[in-house]
Design a protein around this motif. Structure first.
Motif, PDB file in Angstrom:
ATOM      1  N   ARG B  17       0.728  -1.346   0.156  1.00  0.00           N
ATOM      2  CA  ARG B  17       0.011   0.065   0.139  1.00  0.00           C
ATOM      3  C   ARG B  17       0.892   1.106   0.012  1.00  0.00           C
ATOM      4  N   ARG B  40      -7.638  -5.256  -3.674  1.00  0.00           N
ATOM      5  CA  ARG B  40      -8.131  -4.190  -3.129  1.00  0.00           C
ATOM      6  C   ARG B  40      -6.884  -3.111  -2.736  1.00  0.00           C
ATOM      7  N   LEU B  43      -7.016   0.552  -3.897  1.00  0.00           N
ATOM      8  CA  LEU B  43      -8.128   1.060  -3.247  1.00  0.00           C
ATOM      9  C   LEU B  43      -7.846   1.631  -1.825  1.00  0.00           C
ATOM     10  N   SER B  44      -7.120   0.852  -1.181  1.00  0.00           N
ATOM     11  CA  SER B  44      -7.055   1.205   0.349  1.00  0.00           C
ATOM     12  C   SER B  44      -5.704   1.935   0.457  1.00  0.00           C
ATOM     13  N   VAL B  78     -11.246   5.290  -4.251  1.00  0.00           N
ATOM     14  CA  VAL B  78     -10.556   5.097  -3.242  1.00  0.00           C
ATOM     15  C   VAL B  78     -11.364   5.498  -2.053  1.00  0.00           C
ATOM     16  N   ALA B  80     -14.372   5.008  -1.349  1.00  0.00           N
ATOM     17  CA  ALA B  80     -15.389   3.908  -0.979  1.00  0.00           C
ATOM     18  C   ALA B  80     -14.438   3.073  -0.018  1.00  0.00           C
ATOM     19  N   HIS B  81     -13.222   3.052   0.018  1.00  0.00           N
ATOM     20  CA  HIS B  81     -12.455   2.089   1.022  1.00  0.00           C
ATOM     21  C   HIS B  81     -11.773   2.686   1.768  1.00  0.00           C
ATOM     22  N   GLY B  82     -11.919   4.010   2.147  1.00  0.00           N
ATOM     23  CA  GLY B  82     -11.274   4.709   3.297  1.00  0.00           C
ATOM     24  C   GLY B  82     -10.734   6.205   3.008  1.00  0.00           C
TER      25      GLY B  82
END
Lengths: 174, 397
Positions: B17, B40, B43-44, B78, B80-82
């Protein structure tokens, strides 16, 4: 080299600590350099690592550790100045040159380095390597990214999943 | 990879990440297809980095159209995931200008609201840089930013490169607030002093102010007056505020040389300056009590032969006198410094003060009594007696 103004009452030679890699190689470095690692800093503040003891680092091999220490030694004077930008005897541009050159290495070494920096909690080194790896995929297609990062070509099943993903995130594949 | 070294799959998710935090949004998003594990990760990652080409000629028309869909789509994905902590834009100036609404829409997107780090980098191809602006290519090709458009709630770091801050559409002072802004960095920008001060006033925690190759302008009206009178009003001054600023960097910036820059930065600890010898002063009751280190690098000033129309020699003498006087005023502002580094691109003899002028130029109660280290780098005439150096040294002893 001048001693940092906010010294720890140590006016003589800089305090040295010994670090021991997973393959039992001993590295003697200035405490100030080793303290770039948040993990080591705590041990060193407790008085560890001096004399014949040494601090064992079972997760870091000697090749990686010597590279990590090369970074720490170069960056220690800048860090000693309370982290204030440019507030250092070392020219910032010179540090940048060093950093660029420093990460110009094999991928596997980069990954070992970032793991070690992660374990030892060396913030700057983690970011430096992370940026380098991010740069390696810049401007590349999904297939080129696969190859760059050493992933095998997708199986038919993976290919089907890829296609589904590409439909959902179309904007990333134009 | 087959040699048995560490491979990227050996890294924990946190590190992957961290890598994707710096990756451009398109490439980052597309890593989702590398394997199930990567689905993911981007995205996170908490970051959306918009990386446009430097030049529109580098894209096909289809690519060109889709470029502007990326910011909103990436932010939404992004978000939507944090939380999105980092938002950056990088690209050629045409990209910024051709669809200005894209950036405004991205900045006002709910996902951008809690951004901690925001960067605008406008790049320019080298070909355009060599144009009519000669050795000052940074004067052109800028993206104009409206202060009121910036997300401000959690913003801690703002980097601007080749931007200008718009003079219209300024929000009223009460509405401009950057409560957490700690670092402001501007490179090759254009900004009115008044606006810069507005940003600083709105940022009570601003500790690092780094301004490089930037054109610091006074309001146009002043420039007009000066131009009309063909004479420099030497008494003009402009204040640069910074109640919490501890580190200030002014490198190769430009502002009219008849304007004195008054630094109102009571907590300043570190100051780096590079450029012509400016008129500079420190404001406050006990100026620069906190100052620890000052690095200055003064450049030779071009002699202005248009003024007066007299002999070139006179203009030269005037310029030299002014540079000498400004030099000592500047240096003596920092008489509390413990580390002073001075580099001159011109002969050190040019800052030397004749005995009869000493009382006028050297202020007697501003000796460098806290000086631990003094570094001077300047060319000198081998046979000269080194008066300038002696003066500095006597200050320091």
């Amino acid at each position: 080299m001048a001693a940092p103004e906010s010294g720890d009452g140590n006016n003589g030679a800089a305090r040295m600590v010994t670090l021991i890699s997973s393959d039992n190689t001993r590295f003697e470095v200035e405490a100030a350099a080793a303290s770039l690692s948040q993990t080591l800093q705590l041990t060193i503040l407790d008085g560890g690592g001096g004399g014949g003891d040494g601090i064992p680092l079972p997760n870091v091999d000697s090749a990686t550790l010597s590279k990590v220490l090369e970074y720490c030694i170069k960056h220690a004077p800048a860090a000693a100045n309370g982290g204030a930008p440019n507030a250092t005897a070392v020219d910032r541009a010179e540090l940048e040159r060093f950093d660029n050159e420093f990460v110009n290495i094999d991928q596997s070494v980069l990954y070992s380095l970032i793991m070690a920096a992660h374990n030892l909690e060396i913030e700057g080194l983690q970011s430096l390597v992370a940026k380098k790896v991010a740069d390696m995929i810049k401007g590349k297609s999904p297939m080129e990214i696969r190859r760059t990062l050493g992933f095998p070509d997708p199986t038919p099943e993976e290919q089907a999943e890829m296609n589904a993903h590409m439909l959902e995130y179309g904007w990333a594949y134009e | 990879m087959s040699r048995g070294g560490t491979v990227i799959s050996d890294l924990p998710d946190d590190l992957l990440r961290r890598i994707l935090f710096f990756a451009p949004a398109k490439e980052g998003a597309s890593t989702a297809v590398l394997s199930r594990r990567w689905r993911r990760l981007w995205l996170s990652s908490g970051a959306v980095n918009i990386h446009w080409p430097a030049d529109k000629r580098l894209c096909t028309s289809k690519q060109w159209r889709s470029l502007f869909d990326v910011p909103e789509a990436a932010l939404a994905a992004v978000h939507a995931h944090g939380p999105v902590r980092r938002l950056t834009f990088h690209g050629g100036v045409e990209l910024y200008r051709s669809e200005p609404y894209t950036i405004v829409a991205a900045l006002s997107h709910p996902a951008a609201r809690h951004v901690e780090e925001l960067r605008f980098t406008v790049v320019q191809d080298d070909e355009a840089a060599g144009g009519k602006h000669g050795n000052k290519p940074w004067r052109r090709g800028k993206y104009t930013l409206h202060l009121g458009d910036l997300p401000s709630e959690d913003l801690g770091t703002l980097h601007l490169a080749r931007c200008s801050i718009s003079s219209n559409l300024m929000p009223p002072p009460a509405e401009l607030a950057f409560p957490w802004l700690a670092v402001l960095r501007m490179e090759a920008c254009t900004v009115f002093m008044e606006q810069l001060n507005r940003v600083i006033d709105a940022a009570p925690r601003l500790a690092t102010l780094h301004i490089e190759r930037t054109w610091l302008m006074l309001f146009g009206v002043v420039e007009e007056v000066v131009r009309a009178n063909k004479q420099a009003p030497w008494s003009w001054s402009s204040r640069l505020r910074g109640p919490a600023v501890t580190a200030l960097v002014l490198v190769d910036c430009e502002w009219p040389n008849y304007v004195r820059m008054d630094l109102d930065m009571p907590r300043l600890r570190y100051f780096r300056y590079k450029g012509h010898v400016p008129q500079l002063s420190l404001l406050g009751s006990s100026p620069a009590v906190n100052i620890a280190q000052v690095d200055v690098h003064f450049m030779e000033e071009e002699v202005n032969n248009t003024a007066g129309g007299g002999g070139g020699g006179d203009a030269m003498t005037t310029t030299r006198d002014r540079m000498r006087s400004f030099f000592w005023k500047f240096i003596q502002c920092f008489y509390n410094a413990s580390i002073l580094k001075v580099r001159l691109d011109y002969l050190i003899e040019h800052v030397a003060v004749a005995k009869e002028d000493q009382d006028e130029i050297i202020c007697p109660n501003k000796f460098f009594s806290n000086l631990d280290r003094l570094e001077i780098e300047a060319p000198h005439i081998a046979s000269s007696d080194g008066t300038a150096l002696a003066l500095l040294l006597s200050c320091g002893s």
